[in-house]
Scaffold this motif. Sequence first.
Motif, short mmCIF file in Angstrom:
data_model
loop_
_atom_site.label_atom_id
_atom_site.label_comp_id
_atom_site.label_asym_id
_atom_site.label_seq_id
_atom_site.Cartn_x
_atom_site.Cartn_y
_atom_site.Cartn_z
N LYS A 1 -8.06 -33.89 44.07
CA LYS A 1 -8.44 -32.99 43.18
C LYS A 1 -7.68 -31.69 43.30
O LYS A 1 -7.60 -31.25 42.15
CB LYS A 1 -10.04 -32.73 43.87
N GLU A 2 -7.30 -31.39 44.22
CA GLU A 2 -6.17 -30.27 44.24
C GLU A 2 -5.13 -30.47 43.44
O GLU A 2 -4.57 -29.74 42.61
CB GLU A 2 -5.88 -29.74 45.82
N TYR A 3 -4.76 -31.55 43.50
CA TYR A 3 -3.37 -31.95 42.86
C TYR A 3 -3.81 -31.97 41.20
O TYR A 3 -3.08 -31.28 40.39
CB TYR A 3 -3.03 -33.41 42.99
N MET A 4 -4.85 -32.47 40.80
CA MET A 4 -5.30 -32.33 39.49
C MET A 4 -5.43 -30.98 38.91
O MET A 4 -5.15 -30.60 37.95
CB MET A 4 -6.64 -33.18 39.34
N GLU A 5 -5.82 -30.10 39.57
CA GLU A 5 -6.03 -28.50 39.44
C GLU A 5 -4.65 -28.02 38.89
O GLU A 5 -4.66 -27.08 38.40
CB GLU A 5 -6.77 -27.80 40.68
N VAL A 6 -3.82 -28.54 39.92
CA VAL A 6 -2.32 -27.91 39.49
C VAL A 6 -1.93 -28.42 38.27
O VAL A 6 -1.15 -27.60 37.42
CB VAL A 6 -1.29 -28.50 40.75
N VAL A 7 -1.97 -29.52 38.14
CA VAL A 7 -1.65 -30.39 36.65
C VAL A 7 -2.29 -29.40 35.63
O VAL A 7 -1.53 -29.02 34.63
CB VAL A 7 -2.04 -31.85 36.69
N GLY A 8 -3.80 -29.08 35.74
CA GLY A 8 -4.45 -28.22 34.87
C GLY A 8 -3.83 -27.03 34.43
O GLY A 8 -3.68 -26.72 33.39
N ARG A 9 -3.47 -26.26 35.77
CA ARG A 9 -2.70 -25.23 35.38
C ARG A 9 -1.45 -25.15 34.72
O ARG A 9 -1.19 -24.05 34.03
CB ARG A 9 -2.38 -24.78 36.90
N ILE A 10 -0.58 -26.11 35.23
CA ILE A 10 0.68 -26.39 34.54
C ILE A 10 0.40 -26.43 32.89
O ILE A 10 0.88 -25.93 31.87
CB ILE A 10 1.49 -27.42 35.04
N LYS A 11 -0.52 -27.37 32.49
CA LYS A 11 -0.83 -27.64 31.16
C LYS A 11 -1.45 -26.36 30.56
O LYS A 11 -1.24 -25.86 29.32
CB LYS A 11 -1.85 -28.95 31.00
N HIS A 12 -2.07 -25.56 31.25
CA HIS A 12 -2.60 -24.26 30.44
C HIS A 12 -1.64 -23.54 30.31
O HIS A 12 -1.54 -22.80 29.06
CB HIS A 12 -3.69 -23.82 31.53
N TYR A 13 -0.58 -23.10 31.08
CA TYR A 13 0.48 -22.03 31.07
C TYR A 13 1.79 -22.76 30.19
O TYR A 13 2.33 -21.90 29.66
CB TYR A 13 0.78 -21.51 32.21
N MET A 14 1.88 -23.94 30.27
CA MET A 14 2.91 -24.59 29.65
C MET A 14 2.46 -25.99 29.04
O MET A 14 2.58 -27.00 29.54
CB MET A 14 4.14 -24.85 30.58
N PRO A 15 1.87 -25.68 27.64
CA PRO A 15 1.15 -26.91 26.94
C PRO A 15 2.24 -28.12 27.00
O PRO A 15 1.72 -29.12 26.84
CB PRO A 15 0.72 -26.44 26.00
N GLU A 16 3.45 -27.84 26.72
CA GLU A 16 4.24 -29.06 26.32
C GLU A 16 5.06 -29.38 27.83
O GLU A 16 6.05 -30.52 27.81
CB GLU A 16 5.28 -28.56 25.44
N GLY A 17 4.56 -28.97 28.81
CA GLY A 17 5.22 -29.25 29.91
C GLY A 17 5.45 -30.39 30.52
O GLY A 17 4.37 -31.59 30.36
N SER A 18 6.53 -31.05 31.26
CA SER A 18 6.79 -32.52 31.78
C SER A 18 6.42 -32.44 33.28
O SER A 18 6.78 -31.73 33.86
CB SER A 18 7.87 -32.86 31.24
N ILE A 19 5.43 -33.37 33.61
CA ILE A 19 5.31 -33.56 35.09
C ILE A 19 5.68 -35.01 35.49
O ILE A 19 5.21 -36.14 34.91
CB ILE A 19 3.72 -33.33 35.16
N THR A 20 6.62 -34.90 36.26
CA THR A 20 7.01 -36.24 36.79
C THR A 20 6.90 -36.32 38.26
O THR A 20 6.39 -35.36 38.86
CB THR A 20 8.69 -36.16 36.61
N THR A 21 6.89 -37.28 38.83
CA THR A 21 6.29 -37.70 40.32
C THR A 21 7.05 -38.93 41.13
O THR A 21 7.69 -39.67 40.40
CB THR A 21 4.99 -37.86 40.26
N ASP A 22 6.78 -38.86 42.29
CA ASP A 22 7.00 -40.14 43.06
C ASP A 22 5.77 -40.64 43.71
O ASP A 22 4.94 -40.15 44.01
CB ASP A 22 7.71 -39.77 44.45
N ILE A 23 5.93 -41.97 43.58
CA ILE A 23 4.62 -42.74 44.24
C ILE A 23 5.13 -43.66 45.19
O ILE A 23 6.02 -44.72 44.74
CB ILE A 23 3.54 -43.30 43.04
N ILE A 24 4.57 -43.97 46.48
CA ILE A 24 4.85 -45.09 47.22
C ILE A 24 3.40 -46.16 47.35
O ILE A 24 2.55 -45.83 47.23
CB ILE A 24 4.88 -44.46 48.56
N VAL A 25 4.12 -47.30 46.79
CA VAL A 25 2.92 -48.30 46.82
C VAL A 25 3.03 -49.27 48.14
O VAL A 25 4.40 -49.33 48.80
CB VAL A 25 3.23 -49.38 45.68
#
Length: 435
Positions: free
Chosen positions: A277-301
């Motif tokens: 939930k907190e992570y999603m809020e951060v993504v929302g923040r970035i999209k709000h202030y930088m609408p074209e922003g790119s979000i990349t990440t690492d995931i462990i399976v």
Amino acid sequence: MGKVAFYTLGCKVNQYETEAMTELFEKNGYNVVESEEVADVYVINTCTVTNLGDRKSRQFIRRCKRKNPDSIVAVVGCYSQTAPDEVSKIEEVDVILGTNDRNKIVDYVKKKKKQKEKINVVTDIMQVRDFEEMTIDNIKGKTRAFLKIQEGCNQYCSYCIIPYARGPIRSRKLDDIIKEVKRLVENGFKEVVLTGIHVASYGKDLDKGTLLDVIKEVNKIEGLKRIRLSSIEPTIMTEKFVKTLSELDKVCDHFHLSLQSGCDETLKRMNRKYTTKEYMEVVGRIKHYMPEGSITTDIIVGFPGETDEEFEKTMEFVKDIKFSQIHVFKYSPRKGTPAAEFENQVDGIVKNKRSEELISVAEKFAKEYNKKFIGQNKRVLFETKSAEQEGYYEGLTENYIKVLGKSDKDISGKILNAKLEKIYDEMVFGSILDK
């Protein structure tokens, strides 16, 4: 003095440190040659994040001595820091350094030439409290400069060996950061990437200064065009932090926000310090202030105890966010970390299946993200000639789209306007508008 060759495994911090050691050897009269060539000194800058990193290090160490039995082989970095005795037992190794004292490597090599015994100067990294100053004046053939501003990590995620390999957090002094950026700009660099082992913790060991202060000061430097951040913890991306970044004209709207899992139960076992939930809020923040922003990440399976249901939660979370790029890692147990002792280790076949599934979804979203910008004009910092497309140069937009532009002139190091026209794999063809 002879020839020196470097072999670097692992992260951007390792690459930075190799560049700094390269300059130390050059200043002492050495010629730098490619890692596959015959050299008098071989420096292997190791990584220990995965078992594969350890194995690759050992293979290369042996290859060096075969090429030149009289060469001096120096092993430095995370693998030698966490397993100095193991590295010491490798017959071909002459000098062993950990993740500190790399700025003395030339002296140790000189010392080894005069004696038969191995030199092992790996110290207890947990006792180190000062940032080791290693500077770079000129990175050859590059247009983006990686700038190390922080060392160490205090997070202790249950799967990660890095806090044991790099020690506690140490921050570089702001004055030293500014001096190095200015030097890099004088050498023609247009973009700096602020990097470290845990960049978000910058300044916590100092009396004053935060990561935001560093970015604001670097933003003032004349001649610098772009600032990018390397991998960053979502917890630092507060409303104030994101809003301030959006107001700084040189900060790129691309953030590599470390996730590791899209399931809260898994995140808890990983000892990550946020919820989905907190992570999603951060993504929302970035999209709000930088609408074209790119979000990349690492995931462990395949983290220990990851059930099919938990993996499905990660898949759903990924689909909700639509990352523009995902680095997928299959969990690899590291001796000395809590997770290596966890019950319910996931079968290798299951890890492979989950990895393929996630990579397939990631590729789909990467194309979807790039497609949104087809027909738009973007500023591209061109870096190198394309290895795949004759007559083309590769570069990056501020929001991290890799662009191929055709040019009969050498445009590396130039920021040019390009119209994005067609998807090509994970890249985009762009026609250059500046003549």
